[in-house]
Design an enzyme around this catalytic site. Structure first.
Site, PDB file in Angstrom:
ATOM      1  N   ALA A 113       0.931  -1.217  -0.172  1.00 42.06           N
ATOM      2  CA  ALA A 113      -0.215  -0.022  -0.049  1.00 42.06           C
ATOM      3  C   ALA A 113       0.928   1.346  -0.076  1.00 42.06           C
ATOM      4  O   ALA A 113       1.441   1.700   1.144  1.00 42.06           O
ATOM      5  CB  ALA A 113      -0.753  -0.076   1.117  1.00 42.06           C
ATOM      6  N   TYR A 144       6.692  10.159   6.560  1.00 38.65           N
ATOM      7  CA  TYR A 144       5.790   9.395   5.716  1.00 38.65           C
ATOM      8  C   TYR A 144       6.191   9.237   4.540  1.00 38.65           C
ATOM      9  O   TYR A 144       6.214   8.344   3.851  1.00 38.65           O
ATOM     10  CB  TYR A 144       4.361  10.066   6.090  1.00 38.65           C
ATOM     11  CG  TYR A 144       3.246   9.113   5.241  1.00 38.65           C
ATOM     12  CD1 TYR A 144       3.037   8.107   5.833  1.00 38.65           C
ATOM     13  CD2 TYR A 144       2.503   9.699   4.311  1.00 38.65           C
ATOM     14  CE1 TYR A 144       1.953   7.110   5.409  1.00 38.65           C
ATOM     15  CE2 TYR A 144       1.374   8.797   3.582  1.00 38.65           C
ATOM     16  CZ  TYR A 144       1.196   7.699   4.270  1.00 38.65           C
ATOM     17  OH  TYR A 144       0.119   7.214   3.910  1.00 38.65           O
TER      18      TYR A 144
END
Ligand code: UDP
Length: 317
Positions: A113, A144
């Site tokens: 993902a 991130y």
């Protein structure tokens, strides 16, 4: 198939588990519950083909022979990955390598993902997979963005060097039931604020855009991609683009709320626009989203209503 799903207690992971169980697969779901919620899997307790293990994928482990690995584990909302910066970098690096090793050992397929965040604050619009992105490597969101970009490189290396049958889904903003009501994302914030009669917090002037995909559409794309022969990244998201102000209006309409808007500071490095070019997914997978924002908000209403009601009941005790 015997399938490993990491991040199984998360928003997307838990919906993916439901879908795969519905197709007859046997699942091992793992999650360290740092941002996932056990209640997302509560309905699967006692399911004969579902086994849950609380574990951090940054420590290597062996689930036994598996046919497929879906790697969905990572903090994903901006406030959560800012709070868990080092953990986010580790799960996107060490965790990804550990799960790739499992796929390699058992000859399993692998889907990671990934995220539209790989495009950063994009200078190309809409974003096609061929665009390399505009990412601040040391800004607050870098924990991130760079974890996810490193993960893509690692996945491609296992494909190229070890022949693992890997897939990369670049996921754009997704919403629906089980999106954590307090994880700080725009749809969950607005829905909860609207249902509680609180002001909707618009960051900046609300002119920045996002493109919102309903969770069922996204899961369908993930499953199709996992069965495809494509190894390079594929965008999965809804190309309907909304300003944050228009999104707020859609939430007010869906909830019938009379809440007012309040304008607050825009977070640092907040991307100005996001919209997937989904030509590749359309062509390769025959996939496109079916649920528009207004319909998807209606489908999510009951979930957020029950959360708002539970919160109100707790406060009055
Ligand atoms: N946003 C907002 N109010 C909120 C939460 C988010 O205006 O209460 C904005 C945020 O600044 C961003 C967009 O909504 O421009 C989407 O934010 P989210 O955290 O959902 O995801 P992102 O796409 O930034 O990862």
């Amino acid at each position: 198939m015997r399938v490993l799903v990491t991040g199984a207690a998360g928003f997307l992971g838990s919906h993916l588990c439901d879908r795969l169980l519905g197709e007859g697969d046997t699942l091992i779901g793992v999650d360290n519950l740092s941002t996932g919620a056990p209640e997302n899997l509560a309905h699967l307790a006692g399911h004969p083909r579902f086994q849950f293990e609380e574990r951090n994928i940054c420590a290597s482990f062996d689930p036994g022979p598996v046919d497929y690995v879906f790697n969905m584990a990572s903090p994903a909302s901006p406030p959560e990955y800012l709070r868990l910066g080092i953990e986010t970098l580790r799960v996107g690096s060490v965790g990804v390598e550990n799960t790739l090793e499992i796929a390699c050992r058992y000859g399993a397929g692998y889907l990671h993902a990934s995220t539209s965040e790989c495009y950063g604050d994009p200078l190309e619009h809409p974003q096609a997979e061929s665009y390399w992105g505009n990412v601040n490597p040391v800004g607050p969101r870098s924990v991130y963005d760079e974890a996810k970009r490193f993960a893509e490189a690692m996945v491609m290396a296992y494909h190229r060097s070890r022949g693992v049958n890997t897939h990369l889904a670049r996921i754009f903003n997704t919403y629906g039931p089980r999106l954590h009501p307090s994880d700080g994302r725009v749809i969950s914030n607005f829905m909860m604020q609207a249902l509680r009669g609180e002001q909707l917090t618009i960051y900046g002037d609300g002119s920045q855009t996002r493109s919102f995909c309903f969770v069922d559409d996204l899961i369908q794309g993930i499953v199709l991609l996992s069965r495809s022969d494509e190894h390079l990244p594929v965008n999965l998201g809804n190309p309907e683009e909304y300003t944050i102000l228009a999104c707020a209006q859609a939430v007010l309409d869906a909830t019938g709320s009379k809440s007012e808007l309040i304008f607050v500071d825009l977070p640092e490095d907040d991307p100005m626009r996001r919209r997937p070019d989904i030509t590749k997914a359309r062509t390769l997978l025959g996939w496109e989203p079916r649920v528009g924002l207004r319909e998807g908000l209606q489908k999510s209403l009951e979930f957020f209503r029950s959360k708002a009601a539970a919160g109100a009941a707790a406060e009055s005790r």
